[in-house]
Design a protein around this motif. Structure first.
Motif, PDB file in Angstrom:
ATOM      1  N   VAL A 174      52.024  39.892 -18.272  1.00 30.25           N
ATOM      2  CA  VAL A 174      50.519  39.743 -17.539  1.00 30.25           C
ATOM      3  C   VAL A 174      49.648  40.937 -17.884  1.00 30.25           C
ATOM      4  N   GLN A 175      50.317  42.080 -17.930  1.00 29.27           N
ATOM      5  CA  GLN A 175      49.428  43.415 -18.278  1.00 29.27           C
ATOM      6  C   GLN A 175      49.221  43.417 -19.809  1.00 29.27           C
ATOM      7  N   PHE A 176      49.792  42.765 -20.705  1.00 34.38           N
ATOM      8  CA  PHE A 176      49.626  42.640 -21.899  1.00 34.38           C
ATOM      9  C   PHE A 176      48.305  41.886 -22.195  1.00 34.38           C
ATOM     10  N   TRP A 177      48.384  40.644 -21.718  1.00 35.13           N
ATOM     11  CA  TRP A 177      47.352  39.687 -21.753  1.00 35.13           C
ATOM     12  C   TRP A 177      46.137  39.977 -21.023  1.00 35.13           C
ATOM     13  N   SER A 178      46.500  40.832 -19.879  1.00 38.20           N
ATOM     14  CA  SER A 178      45.304  41.466 -19.287  1.00 38.20           C
ATOM     15  C   SER A 178      44.446  42.186 -20.140  1.00 38.20           C
ATOM     16  N   ARG A 179      45.062  43.239 -20.750  1.00 34.43           N
ATOM     17  CA  ARG A 179      44.468  44.344 -21.444  1.00 34.43           C
ATOM     18  C   ARG A 179      43.942  43.694 -22.608  1.00 34.43           C
ATOM     19  N   THR A 180      44.531  42.481 -23.253  1.00 34.13           N
ATOM     20  CA  THR A 180      43.931  41.977 -24.448  1.00 34.13           C
ATOM     21  C   THR A 180      42.678  41.246 -24.306  1.00 34.13           C
ATOM     22  N   PHE A 181      42.854  40.287 -23.343  1.00 33.85           N
ATOM     23  CA  PHE A 181      41.774  39.272 -23.085  1.00 33.85           C
ATOM     24  C   PHE A 181      40.802  39.456 -21.748  1.00 33.85           C
TER      25      PHE A 181
END
Length: 161
Positions: A80-87
């Motif tokens: 969730v943190q990875f996708w949150s930072r990415t998108f």
């Protein structure tokens, strides 16, 4: 044999993690099949036949519960943190302190006909207004009586008062 089961289960967990990056459910399904294969090997392989049934069942439950917990940890804290930072856009839009609100009793002039919505000028500030009286012609003098989301509530100032 226990090493083989561990490798298969770890591969399955890694494939399920990979599913968060590659859509299509192929990696996820293969991951679930690897984990289930590890469970079946623990329950049916001859190398584990000398283990008691409760021991094999406990290892099988540990594999399933452990895989589920690892997936939940991955999804909760990392994916969730990875996708949150990415998108996700992190910029903030500064908000004005409710620019539509003027004090009750403030007077202005209707710029457009109010039917009942329109625009009015209050000392050089143009605002969206809604007439409480219905139709008010352009150029009429107005008085602010309140506010609602997006509009000021106004009434026409009669010439006789």
């Amino acid at each position: 044999m226990i090493t083989t089961v561990a490798i298969i289960v770890i591969l399955g967990v890694l494939l399920m993690i990979l599913e968060t990056f590659i859509p299509g459910m192929i990696a996820g399904i293969l991951g679930v099949l690897c984990v289930l294969t590890g469970v079946l090997l623990v329950m049916m392989a001859e190398e584990f036949s000398h283990w008691p049934a409760w021991g094999r069942g406990a290892v099988a439950c540990f594999i399933i519960v452990g895989s589920a917990i690892l997936q939940l940890i991955w999804l909760r804290f990392f994916a969730v943190q990875f996708w949150s930072r990415t998108f996700t856009l992190q910029a903030e839009i500064p908000s004005a302190e409710n620019p539509q609100t003027l004090a009750c009793g403030t007077e202005g002039v209707a710029l457009t006909e109010l039917r009942p919505l329109g625009r009015a000028d209050f000392s050089g500030s143009r605002r969206e207004v809604r007439s409480e009286d219905g139709f008010i012609p352009a150029g009429s003098r107005l008085c602010v009586t309140g506010a609602e989301p997006g509009n000021l509530l106004v009434r026409a100032i009669s010439l006789h008062s």
